[in-house]
Design a protein around this motif. Structure first.
Motif, PDB file in Angstrom:
ATOM      1  N   ALA A  10       0.844  -1.199   0.000  1.00 36.37           N
ATOM      2  CA  ALA A  10       0.000   0.000   0.000  1.00 36.37           C
ATOM      3  C   ALA A  10       0.879   1.248   0.000  1.00 36.37           C
ATOM      4  N   GLY A  14       0.886   4.074  -2.803  1.00 33.47           N
ATOM      5  CA  GLY A  14       0.677   5.467  -2.408  1.00 33.47           C
ATOM      6  C   GLY A  14       1.793   6.375  -2.894  1.00 33.47           C
ATOM      7  N   LEU A  17       1.256   7.079  -6.495  1.00 33.18           N
ATOM      8  CA  LEU A  17       0.214   8.092  -6.654  1.00 33.18           C
ATOM      9  C   LEU A  17       0.787   9.488  -6.388  1.00 33.18           C
ATOM     10  N   TRP A  42      -6.561  12.943   0.840  1.00 30.77           N
ATOM     11  CA  TRP A  42      -5.674  12.549  -0.256  1.00 30.77           C
ATOM     12  C   TRP A  42      -4.360  12.006   0.310  1.00 30.77           C
ATOM     13  N   TYR A  45      -4.233   8.327   1.267  1.00 29.88           N
ATOM     14  CA  TYR A  45      -3.979   7.407   0.153  1.00 29.88           C
ATOM     15  C   TYR A  45      -2.483   7.342  -0.149  1.00 29.88           C
ATOM     16  N   GLU A  46      -1.844   8.516  -0.214  1.00 29.24           N
ATOM     17  CA  GLU A  46      -0.421   8.546  -0.542  1.00 29.24           C
ATOM     18  C   GLU A  46       0.434   7.902   0.546  1.00 29.24           C
ATOM     19  N   ARG A  50      -5.009   3.957   3.395  1.00 33.49           N
ATOM     20  CA  ARG A  50      -6.365   3.640   2.934  1.00 33.49           C
ATOM     21  C   ARG A  50      -6.280   2.463   1.984  1.00 33.49           C
ATOM     22  N   SER A  51      -6.815   1.338   2.408  1.00 35.35           N
ATOM     23  CA  SER A  51      -6.710   0.121   1.609  1.00 35.35           C
ATOM     24  C   SER A  51      -7.493   0.204   0.315  1.00 35.35           C
ATOM     25  N   LEU A  53      -7.157   1.973  -2.068  1.00 39.19           N
ATOM     26  CA  LEU A  53      -6.293   2.300  -3.191  1.00 39.19           C
ATOM     27  C   LEU A  53      -6.052   1.104  -4.106  1.00 39.19           C
ATOM     28  N   VAL A  58     -11.405   2.941  -7.386  1.00 38.56           N
ATOM     29  CA  VAL A  58     -10.758   4.018  -6.626  1.00 38.56           C
ATOM     30  C   VAL A  58      -9.545   4.526  -7.405  1.00 38.56           C
ATOM     31  N   GLN A  59      -8.784   3.609  -7.998  1.00 33.61           N
ATOM     32  CA  GLN A  59      -7.638   4.029  -8.799  1.00 33.61           C
ATOM     33  C   GLN A  59      -8.077   4.901  -9.969  1.00 33.61           C
ATOM     34  N   LEU A  62      -9.022   8.387  -8.509  1.00 35.02           N
ATOM     35  CA  LEU A  62      -7.871   9.182  -8.067  1.00 35.02           C
ATOM     36  C   LEU A  62      -6.992   9.607  -9.246  1.00 35.02           C
TER      37      LEU A  62
END
Length: 199
Positions: A10, A14, A17, A42, A45-46, A50-51, A53, A58-59, A62
């Protein structure tokens, strides 16, 4: 109470991202605002906290906020395998064979330069005093800042589109005024990769 330690997969996703966001020249707050999300949301996520992602929808959401795609996220992630599980992180694409930096493919790394904005012509995208980092020769995407070297003059604009003969840019993030430049007259066009706000 124990401290939360994000899953290495993750965290890598992140970080990929975050790399896409920085490539677009956006802050976490600006990226989040495109989805009615706070900069903290945000940032979660980075930070790999936050799973969601890993979910393809979700991808898409984002990366769409970055005018990008899940495929570009997979390319930013690279082909490495996470050491803890021995499996490649799940992304919404299997396109991990080629690493890309914008529209320039991996080879010699891009040279990064800095330029300070001296007026408010690009406000609110970049106010006077903001320092822009740009990658020499890396072609920008639509809506991304760009630095144009043209006959000894340097201009900062927002890239719109280009073809074999012309490049269309605009002066400010919310300006409708377009400027069409002859491609042959441009010495170099480079993508803005980061905006460094004044402290």
């Amino acid at each position: 109470m124990s401290r939360f330690i994000p899953d290495p997969e993750a965290l890598r996703l992140g970080e990929a991202l975050a790399a896409l966001r920085r490539e677009r020249g956006l802050s976490q707050a600006e990226a989040g605002a495109r989805l009615d999300m706070t900069s903290q949301g945000w940032g979660l996520y980075e930070a790999g906290r936050r799973s969601g992602l890993f979910r393809p929808d979700v991808q898409r959401r984002l990366t769409g906020a970055l005018d990008s795609t899940p495929e570009a996220l997979a390319l930013a992630l690279g082909p490495e395998t996470a050491p803890s599980t021995g499996r490649t992180p799940t992304v919404a694409s299997s396109a991990q064979a080629v690493e890309s930096r914008g529209r320039a493919f991996a080879g010699a790394p891009s040279q990064i330069r800095r330029l300070q904005v001296l007026n408010d012509d690009l406000s609110p995208w970049a106010d006077s005093g903001v320092v822009l980092e740009y990658a020499l020769g890396v072609w920008p995407r639509r809506g991304q800042g760009c630095v144009i070297e043209l006959g000894g003059e340097t201009r900062v604009r927002i890239y719109e589109t280009g073809d074999a003969e012309t490049v269309t840019v605009r002066g400010a993030a919310h300006s409708d005024k377009m400027e069409v430049l002859a491609r042959g007259a441009i010495d170099r066009l480079s993508a803005v990769t980061a905006r460094l706000e004044r402290e």
